[in-house]
Write an enzyme that holds these catalytic residues in place. Sequence first.
Site, PDB file in Angstrom:
ATOM      1  N   GLY A   8       0.823  -1.220   0.000  1.00 23.72           N
ATOM      2  CA  GLY A   8       0.000   0.000   0.000  1.00 23.72           C
ATOM      3  C   GLY A   8       0.845   1.252   0.000  1.00 23.72           C
ATOM      4  CG  ASP A  13      -1.805   5.851   6.516  1.00 23.89           C
ATOM      5  OD1 ASP A  13      -2.202   7.005   6.303  1.00 23.89           O
ATOM      6  OD2 ASP A  13      -2.301   5.111   7.395  1.00 23.89           O
ATOM      7  CE1 TYR A  98     -10.649  -6.421  -5.209  1.00 21.10           C
ATOM      8  CE2 TYR A  98     -11.167  -4.513  -3.848  1.00 21.10           C
ATOM      9  CZ  TYR A  98     -10.305  -5.185  -4.685  1.00 21.10           C
ATOM     10  OH  TYR A  98      -9.090  -4.638  -4.981  1.00 21.10           O
ATOM     11  CB  SER A 128      -9.327   0.249  11.208  1.00 23.11           C
ATOM     12  OG  SER A 128     -10.351   1.213  11.217  1.00 23.11           O
ATOM     13  CD  GLU A 130     -15.497   2.213  10.546  1.00 20.75           C
ATOM     14  OE1 GLU A 130     -16.339   1.340  10.305  1.00 20.75           O
ATOM     15  OE2 GLU A 130     -15.799   3.354  10.899  1.00 20.75           O
ATOM     16  CE1 TYR A 151     -10.858  -0.686   5.846  1.00 18.53           C
ATOM     17  CE2 TYR A 151     -11.895   0.098   7.858  1.00 18.53           C
ATOM     18  CZ  TYR A 151     -10.783  -0.019   7.057  1.00 18.53           C
ATOM     19  OH  TYR A 151      -9.586   0.524   7.469  1.00 18.53           O
ATOM     20  CD  GLU A 283     -21.981   6.874  10.326  1.00 15.41           C
ATOM     21  OE1 GLU A 283     -20.948   6.162  10.276  1.00 15.41           O
ATOM     22  OE2 GLU A 283     -22.167   7.851   9.565  1.00 15.41           O
TER      23      GLU A 283
HETATM   24  P1  NAP Z   1      -5.421   4.345   1.088  1.00 15.07           P
HETATM   25  O1  NAP Z   1      -4.940   5.723   0.835  1.00 15.07           O
HETATM   26  O2  NAP Z   1      -6.758   3.924   0.578  1.00 15.07           O
HETATM   27  O3  NAP Z   1      -4.318   3.341   0.495  1.00 15.07           O
HETATM   28  C1  NAP Z   1      -4.585   1.971   0.339  1.00 15.07           C
HETATM   29  C2  NAP Z   1      -3.418   1.326  -0.388  1.00 15.07           C
HETATM   30  O4  NAP Z   1      -3.717  -0.086  -0.579  1.00 15.07           O
HETATM   31  C3  NAP Z   1      -3.164   1.901  -1.792  1.00 15.07           C
HETATM   32  O5  NAP Z   1      -1.770   1.953  -1.997  1.00 15.07           O
HETATM   33  C4  NAP Z   1      -3.794   0.870  -2.701  1.00 15.07           C
HETATM   34  O6  NAP Z   1      -3.235   0.829  -3.987  1.00 15.07           O
HETATM   35  C5  NAP Z   1      -3.450  -0.402  -1.938  1.00 15.07           C
HETATM   36  N1  NAP Z   1      -4.260  -1.558  -2.349  1.00 15.07           N
HETATM   37  C6  NAP Z   1      -5.603  -1.634  -2.373  1.00 15.07           C
HETATM   38  N2  NAP Z   1      -5.987  -2.854  -2.813  1.00 15.07           N
HETATM   39  C7  NAP Z   1      -4.857  -3.545  -3.078  1.00 15.07           C
HETATM   40  C8  NAP Z   1      -4.586  -4.837  -3.576  1.00 15.07           C
HETATM   41  N3  NAP Z   1      -5.565  -5.698  -3.911  1.00 15.07           N
HETATM   42  N4  NAP Z   1      -3.285  -5.236  -3.706  1.00 15.07           N
HETATM   43  C9  NAP Z   1      -2.275  -4.374  -3.404  1.00 15.07           C
HETATM   44  N5  NAP Z   1      -2.470  -3.122  -2.945  1.00 15.07           N
HETATM   45  C10 NAP Z   1      -3.749  -2.717  -2.789  1.00 15.07           C
HETATM   46  O7  NAP Z   1      -5.418   4.022   2.657  1.00 15.07           O
HETATM   47  P2  NAP Z   1      -4.626   4.769   3.847  1.00 15.07           P
HETATM   48  O8  NAP Z   1      -5.498   5.841   4.388  1.00 15.07           O
HETATM   49  O9  NAP Z   1      -3.243   5.060   3.419  1.00 15.07           O
HETATM   50  O10 NAP Z   1      -4.633   3.611   4.954  1.00 15.07           O
HETATM   51  C11 NAP Z   1      -3.566   2.654   5.008  1.00 15.07           C
HETATM   52  C12 NAP Z   1      -4.056   1.432   5.788  1.00 15.07           C
HETATM   53  O11 NAP Z   1      -4.429   1.830   7.111  1.00 15.07           O
HETATM   54  C13 NAP Z   1      -5.276   0.739   5.211  1.00 15.07           C
HETATM   55  O12 NAP Z   1      -5.156  -0.634   5.488  1.00 15.07           O
HETATM   56  C14 NAP Z   1      -6.432   1.321   5.991  1.00 15.07           C
HETATM   57  O13 NAP Z   1      -7.523   0.422   5.999  1.00 15.07           O
HETATM   58  C15 NAP Z   1      -5.789   1.455   7.357  1.00 15.07           C
HETATM   59  N6  NAP Z   1      -6.317   2.514   8.230  1.00 15.07           N
HETATM   60  C16 NAP Z   1      -6.420   3.790   7.764  1.00 15.07           C
HETATM   61  C17 NAP Z   1      -6.865   4.780   8.628  1.00 15.07           C
HETATM   62  C18 NAP Z   1      -6.987   6.209   8.170  1.00 15.07           C
HETATM   63  O14 NAP Z   1      -7.674   6.985   8.851  1.00 15.07           O
HETATM   64  N7  NAP Z   1      -6.326   6.608   7.096  1.00 15.07           N
HETATM   65  C19 NAP Z   1      -7.208   4.465   9.960  1.00 15.07           C
HETATM   66  C20 NAP Z   1      -7.071   3.133  10.383  1.00 15.07           C
HETATM   67  C21 NAP Z   1      -6.608   2.161   9.519  1.00 15.07           C
HETATM   68  P3  NAP Z   1      -3.788   1.799  -5.174  1.00 15.07           P
HETATM   69  O15 NAP Z   1      -3.070   3.112  -4.969  1.00 15.07           O
HETATM   70  O16 NAP Z   1      -3.379   1.063  -6.388  1.00 15.07           O
HETATM   71  O17 NAP Z   1      -5.268   1.925  -4.997  1.00 15.07           O
HETATM   72  N1  GDD Z   2     -16.794   9.501   3.023  1.00 17.24           N
HETATM   73  C1  GDD Z   2     -17.846  10.252   3.394  1.00 17.24           C
HETATM   74  N2  GDD Z   2     -18.484  10.997   2.457  1.00 17.24           N
HETATM   75  N3  GDD Z   2     -18.216  10.258   4.689  1.00 17.24           N
HETATM   76  C2  GDD Z   2     -19.252  11.036   5.043  1.00 17.24           C
HETATM   77  C3  GDD Z   2     -19.951  11.836   4.130  1.00 17.24           C
HETATM   78  C4  GDD Z   2     -19.549  11.803   2.767  1.00 17.24           C
HETATM   79  O1  GDD Z   2     -20.117  12.450   1.898  1.00 17.24           O
HETATM   80  N4  GDD Z   2     -20.916  12.503   4.803  1.00 17.24           N
HETATM   81  C5  GDD Z   2     -20.827  12.150   6.073  1.00 17.24           C
HETATM   82  N5  GDD Z   2     -19.826  11.251   6.241  1.00 17.24           N
HETATM   83  C6  GDD Z   2     -19.477  10.588   7.497  1.00 17.24           C
HETATM   84  C7  GDD Z   2     -19.412   9.070   7.416  1.00 17.24           C
HETATM   85  O2  GDD Z   2     -20.741   8.532   7.478  1.00 17.24           O
HETATM   86  C8  GDD Z   2     -18.575   8.762   8.646  1.00 17.24           C
HETATM   87  O3  GDD Z   2     -19.391   8.737   9.791  1.00 17.24           O
HETATM   88  C9  GDD Z   2     -17.621   9.956   8.732  1.00 17.24           C
HETATM   89  O4  GDD Z   2     -18.161  10.973   7.868  1.00 17.24           O
HETATM   90  C10 GDD Z   2     -16.200   9.653   8.306  1.00 17.24           C
HETATM   91  O5  GDD Z   2     -16.232   9.022   7.040  1.00 17.24           O
HETATM   92  P1  GDD Z   2     -14.871   8.722   6.221  1.00 17.24           P
HETATM   93  O6  GDD Z   2     -14.085   9.966   6.073  1.00 17.24           O
HETATM   94  O7  GDD Z   2     -15.274   7.988   4.980  1.00 17.24           O
HETATM   95  O8  GDD Z   2     -14.039   7.806   7.216  1.00 17.24           O
HETATM   96  P2  GDD Z   2     -14.447   6.519   8.080  1.00 17.24           P
HETATM   97  O9  GDD Z   2     -14.422   6.937   9.514  1.00 17.24           O
HETATM   98  O10 GDD Z   2     -15.662   5.866   7.569  1.00 17.24           O
HETATM   99  O11 GDD Z   2     -13.226   5.540   7.763  1.00 17.24           O
HETATM  100  C11 GDD Z   2     -11.873   6.011   7.779  1.00 17.24           C
HETATM  101  O12 GDD Z   2     -11.352   5.878   9.076  1.00 17.24           O
HETATM  102  C12 GDD Z   2     -11.221   4.526   9.539  1.00 17.24           C
HETATM  103  C13 GDD Z   2     -10.671   4.592  10.970  1.00 17.24           C
HETATM  104  O13 GDD Z   2     -11.700   4.855  11.866  1.00 17.24           O
HETATM  105  C14 GDD Z   2     -11.081   5.214   6.741  1.00 17.24           C
HETATM  106  O14 GDD Z   2      -9.820   5.797   6.593  1.00 17.24           O
HETATM  107  C15 GDD Z   2     -10.888   3.772   7.178  1.00 17.24           C
HETATM  108  O15 GDD Z   2      -9.971   3.119   6.284  1.00 17.24           O
HETATM  109  C16 GDD Z   2     -10.296   3.789   8.595  1.00 17.24           C
HETATM  110  O16 GDD Z   2     -10.087   2.466   9.042  1.00 17.24           O
END
Ligand code: NAP
Ligand code: GDD
Length: 323
Positions: A8, A13, A98, A128, A130, A151, A283
Amino acid sequence: MPIALITGVSGQDGSYLAQLLLAKGYEVHGIVRRSSVLNRSRLEQLHGANGAVSLALHYGDLDDPLGLLRLIEAVGPDEIYHLAAQSHVGVSFEIPDYTSSVTGLGTLRVLEALRLSGCQARFYQASSSEMFGSAPPPQNEQTPFHPRSPYGVAKVFAYWATVNYRESYGMFASNGILFNHESPRRGENFVTRKVTRAVASILAGTQRELHLGNLDAMRDWGFAGDYVEGMWRILQHDQPDDFVLATGEAHSVRELCEVAFSHVGLDHEKYVAIDPRYFRPAEVDFLLGDPAKANRLLGWTPSTTFRQLVTTMVDADRAELGA
Ligand code: NAP
Ligand code: GDD
């Protein structure tokens, strides 16, 4: 020179982590998926003065276990940061099968490839908040999981697979349970970036309204740059363990809109429209992390406030759109 392998790496990240590890003197390898157009924009920061990228990129996919095994054998990493996932919660309701395969089984495939390779690398799983789902706040390492999306369910599977490989095979396998973290490199369909991008587009005159779903959801939002430092510290700890990384402060989506719009002198109530399309079948109402354990054992604390985060993202989007 220690060797790190990041799955990733092209994600939010992955790009910050690669930057951090290169600065620390690591040899950094990243796995990227093949796509019809190159998707490396977040890695542009890592180009050297001559335009060369200073990390080694390898094609691979979480759907390809043998490929993962071959890569681990070829790279011989000291540390593996497993960040790749289908990471969008809303989208996971549309493609649950998926998401389970990539986000859940994908972790098992990396762990199994690592075990079969005989490589002694330390393993980091991107778990996460989540996973806590409907568990009441504040959430910490002891809070029982109650995921609310495909997820979240997949991440619970991946969390326990990581614990299981640690307990079964003595592997150094750790979970970072990260609360939401954001940045100017955040994907445009996550709510923070959707809002900050909209503010810039409205200023530029190319957008009139912002359509959002649930404005009452509460999230613990931090800066991604702080969180990748936490990931690294988790793997430097003397034993494998599981850690919550969070700011300890929660805000609603509505507050996010207020801060982002008022930063440029706009009233969000004039632009935000509620759109049922963005509500989720279930939610997660309130995420608020307690990062005390990471603070005590890793010395980790986030450095960026909510307001700094949001205004930085607005400014970055304005600069990008020339608004
Ligand atoms: P992101 O921006 O969506 O990046 C996801 C990465 O995974 C991308 O590089 C994507 O490649 C790659 N990927 C997706 N499907 C794949 C596959 N089948 N094989 C190989 N690579 C694949 O996510 P992020 O925000 O950096 O988060 C990084 C990790 O932390 C994720 O596991 C996410 O679930 C977890 N996480 C994120 C948060 C947050 O708030 N950001 C919080 C808690 C946990 P492409 O660029 O080709 O799409
Ligand atoms: N994406 C999105 N789009 N979210 C919305 C919207 C909209 O138009 N309107 C309201 N929301 C609300 C979602 O329902 C959710 O409650 C909140 O905004 C945050 O949504 P996201 O930014 O999509 O993040 P997330 O909390 O669902 O998930 C992210 O954080 C997780 C950690 O708690 C992702 O980065 C996950 O990969 C990560 O694990």
